[in-house]
Write an enzyme that holds these catalytic residues in place. Structure first.
Site, PDB file in Angstrom:
ATOM      1  N   LYS A  64       0.857  -1.182   0.000  1.00  0.00           N
ATOM      2  CA  LYS A  64       0.000   0.000   0.000  1.00  0.00           C
ATOM      3  C   LYS A  64       0.889   1.226   0.000  1.00  0.00           C
ATOM      4  CE  LYS A  64      -4.479   1.081   0.512  1.00  0.00           C
ATOM      5  NZ  LYS A  64      -5.663   0.451  -0.058  1.00  0.00           N
ATOM      6  N   GLY A 168     -19.332   7.925   5.083  1.00  0.00           N
ATOM      7  CA  GLY A 168     -18.363   8.174   4.008  1.00  0.00           C
ATOM      8  C   GLY A 168     -19.111   8.024   2.694  1.00  0.00           C
ATOM      9  N   GLY A 170     -18.235   8.795  -0.333  1.00  0.00           N
ATOM     10  CA  GLY A 170     -17.277   8.971  -1.428  1.00  0.00           C
ATOM     11  C   GLY A 170     -17.653   8.060  -2.581  1.00  0.00           C
ATOM     12  N   VAL A 172     -17.151   4.734  -3.201  1.00  0.00           N
ATOM     13  CA  VAL A 172     -17.830   3.472  -2.870  1.00  0.00           C
ATOM     14  C   VAL A 172     -19.118   3.768  -2.107  1.00  0.00           C
ATOM     15  CG1 VAL A 172     -17.662   1.230  -1.767  1.00  0.00           C
ATOM     16  CG2 VAL A 172     -15.605   2.282  -2.682  1.00  0.00           C
TER      17      VAL A 172
HETATM   18  P1  NAD Z   1     -13.219   8.298  -1.421  1.00  0.00           P
HETATM   19  O1  NAD Z   1     -12.041   9.155  -1.167  1.00  0.00           O
HETATM   20  O2  NAD Z   1     -13.898   8.413  -2.733  1.00  0.00           O
HETATM   21  O3  NAD Z   1     -14.321   8.558  -0.287  1.00  0.00           O
HETATM   22  C1  NAD Z   1     -14.030   8.634   1.072  1.00  0.00           C
HETATM   23  C2  NAD Z   1     -15.080   9.563   1.686  1.00  0.00           C
HETATM   24  O4  NAD Z   1     -14.946   9.486   3.103  1.00  0.00           O
HETATM   25  C3  NAD Z   1     -14.884  11.021   1.285  1.00  0.00           C
HETATM   26  O5  NAD Z   1     -16.121  11.537   0.827  1.00  0.00           O
HETATM   27  C4  NAD Z   1     -14.441  11.693   2.590  1.00  0.00           C
HETATM   28  O6  NAD Z   1     -14.887  13.033   2.710  1.00  0.00           O
HETATM   29  C5  NAD Z   1     -15.106  10.802   3.620  1.00  0.00           C
HETATM   30  N1  NAD Z   1     -14.520  10.821   4.948  1.00  0.00           N
HETATM   31  C6  NAD Z   1     -13.206  10.896   5.303  1.00  0.00           C
HETATM   32  N2  NAD Z   1     -13.081  10.849   6.650  1.00  0.00           N
HETATM   33  C7  NAD Z   1     -14.353  10.728   7.145  1.00  0.00           C
HETATM   34  C8  NAD Z   1     -14.890  10.605   8.433  1.00  0.00           C
HETATM   35  N3  NAD Z   1     -14.115  10.615   9.524  1.00  0.00           N
HETATM   36  N4  NAD Z   1     -16.221  10.476   8.570  1.00  0.00           N
HETATM   37  C9  NAD Z   1     -17.043  10.471   7.490  1.00  0.00           C
HETATM   38  N5  NAD Z   1     -16.582  10.582   6.229  1.00  0.00           N
HETATM   39  C10 NAD Z   1     -15.260  10.714   6.059  1.00  0.00           C
HETATM   40  O7  NAD Z   1     -12.759   6.813  -1.114  1.00  0.00           O
HETATM   41  P2  NAD Z   1     -13.406   5.445  -1.632  1.00  0.00           P
HETATM   42  O8  NAD Z   1     -12.674   5.004  -2.836  1.00  0.00           O
HETATM   43  O9  NAD Z   1     -14.890   5.563  -1.655  1.00  0.00           O
HETATM   44  O10 NAD Z   1     -12.966   4.457  -0.449  1.00  0.00           O
HETATM   45  C11 NAD Z   1     -13.629   4.436   0.796  1.00  0.00           C
HETATM   46  C12 NAD Z   1     -13.014   3.363   1.682  1.00  0.00           C
HETATM   47  O11 NAD Z   1     -13.149   2.088   1.067  1.00  0.00           O
HETATM   48  C13 NAD Z   1     -11.507   3.534   1.934  1.00  0.00           C
HETATM   49  O12 NAD Z   1     -11.186   3.049   3.213  1.00  0.00           O
HETATM   50  C14 NAD Z   1     -10.865   2.652   0.864  1.00  0.00           C
HETATM   51  O13 NAD Z   1      -9.580   2.243   1.219  1.00  0.00           O
HETATM   52  C15 NAD Z   1     -11.851   1.493   0.873  1.00  0.00           C
HETATM   53  N6  NAD Z   1     -11.863   0.727  -0.356  1.00  0.00           N
HETATM   54  C16 NAD Z   1     -12.174   1.314  -1.528  1.00  0.00           C
HETATM   55  C17 NAD Z   1     -12.207   0.551  -2.683  1.00  0.00           C
HETATM   56  C18 NAD Z   1     -12.597   1.149  -4.012  1.00  0.00           C
HETATM   57  O14 NAD Z   1     -12.915   0.380  -4.925  1.00  0.00           O
HETATM   58  N7  NAD Z   1     -12.621   2.458  -4.157  1.00  0.00           N
HETATM   59  C19 NAD Z   1     -11.901  -0.819  -2.630  1.00  0.00           C
HETATM   60  C20 NAD Z   1     -11.595  -1.392  -1.397  1.00  0.00           C
HETATM   61  C21 NAD Z   1     -11.566  -0.609  -0.261  1.00  0.00           C
END
Ligand code: NAD
Length: 341
Positions: A64, A168, A170, A172
């Protein structure tokens, strides 16, 4: 850890294991209290990737990366390019021991910039021969994990009428919220970014609140979809949900909390099983047959069966689902000659 010669920003790559193959894991661009905190996050996340890849049956190791941003807004334009190119150099010197991909704070567009510096990049846009944003597939996998969890706790896989707090909103989190809303779930949405409030207005059956209230609300399912450590020694005592199942990596601040959750009667869907489809999706880019979205979708739906199997085994062995998921991954690693804790 390297200090970028263009940007002056620390770029960090943690390679936890290459027993099963080159390590692969996303690159997180985030602000941390210190660069040491950033390195700790990279180390912990890289370990989770080892177990994720092993449990998913992929020939990949665990790695990572973290780009530790200075205070202020995330860089844009030329400043962002400089940071990404510095990161590309860091990836390049590992000569294939680590492949990067997108994660919180980075996008497939960023991967294109990094690919100017190094070939060890996945998650490029579809137009560039990559698999693009994995988030929609990850969300399908999390929903499948929720179904298996709902079956265990409520006796039905249906999520219609179930209350789910998605923390969150974001990439996902938003995809997941849309899928759940379509299935008729009642949603509580939260994010530290208030601009995400619009999603709660748009989706049927959704309401908006702050992240702490969402985490502690009385709902059927809490879905952590932000950063790690949301379930910690303090919050675990105050959770009122029946199930914890989301996309975030390292949802538990430490593994012992799985025991606390079990004692409190909350079912925890191990994160590295529930969210594995993001990795599976980018991993297929490295397949000799090339990327196939239909394959990823099948694997995403298959998470329901995998989770079901883990719950069965955990019940049978009288242990937690997390311990069972680790055991599944360790069996595969042991076959390849690695004894990893
Ligand atoms: P992203 O950056 O698109 O979204 C993350 C969201 O979380 C953002 O909107 C941010 O403002 C919000 N956030 C941050 N801290 C916060 C808090 N304390 N409370 C509430 N919201 C908060 O990221 P993503 O790609 O959607 O990934 C989300 C999680 O899933 C991460 O932990 C990532 O490692 C994990 N993940 C993502 C994928 C993928 O396909 N994108 C795959 C496996 C795991």
């Amino acid at each position: 850890m390297r200090k970028g010669r263009r940007s002056g920003v620390y770029t960090i790559v943690a390679v936890h294991s290459t027993t099963l193959g080159p390590s692969l894991g996303g690159c997180r661009m985030w602000r941390y209290a210190s660069s040491a905190d950033a390195a700790r996050d990279a180390l912990r996340l890289s370990r989770a990737m080892t177990f994720k890849a092993a449990a998913a049956g992929l020939n990949l190791g665990g790695g990572k990366a973290v780009i530790s941003l200075p205070p202020g807004r995330p860089p844009t334009g030329k400043a962002r390019r400089a940071v990404l190119e510095d990161f590309g150099d860091t990836v390049g010197i590992l000569e294939g021991a680590y492949y990067t991909a997108e994660d919180v704070g980075t996008s497939s567009r960023d991967m294109t910039v990094i690919s100017d510096q190094t070939k060890y990049v996945t998650g490029l846009p579809r137009g560039r021969g990559g698999s693009g944003d994995p988030s929609p597939f990850t969300a399908i996998g999390v929903q499948a994990a929720m179904r298996a969890s709902a079956q265990r706790v409520f006796g039905s896989t249906s999520l219609k009428g179930r209350s789910v707090a998605v923390i969150g909103a974001g990439r996902v989190g938003e995809c997941l919220a849309r899928l759940l809303s379509r299935e008729g779930a009642k949603l509580v949405l939260a994010d530290i970014d208030e601009s995400k409030k619009a999603l709660a207005k748009e989706l049927k059956g959704a309401r908006w609140t702050d992240p702490t209230t969402a985490l502690l609300s009385e709902v059927d399912i809490v879905a952590p979809c932000a950063l790690g450590g949301m379930v910690n020694g303090h919050s675990v005592q105050r959770l009122r949900c029946a199930i914890v199942c989301g996309s975030a990596n390292n949802q538990l601040a430490h593994d012992g909390l799985a025991e606390d959750l079990a004692e409190r009667g909350s079912l925890y869907a191990p994160d590295f099983i529930a969210n594995a489809v993001g990795l599976i999706n980018v991993a297929t880019e490295l397949d000799p047959e090339g990327y196939d979205p239909a394959h990823t979708k099948r694997r995403a739906l298959g998470i329901e069966e995998t989770m079901d199997h883990i719950y069965d085994e955990a019940e049978h062995a009288g242990t937690t689902p997390l311990a069972t998921a680790y055991a599944l991954a360790r069996r595969r690693l042991a076959e390849a000659g690695a004894e990893l804790r």
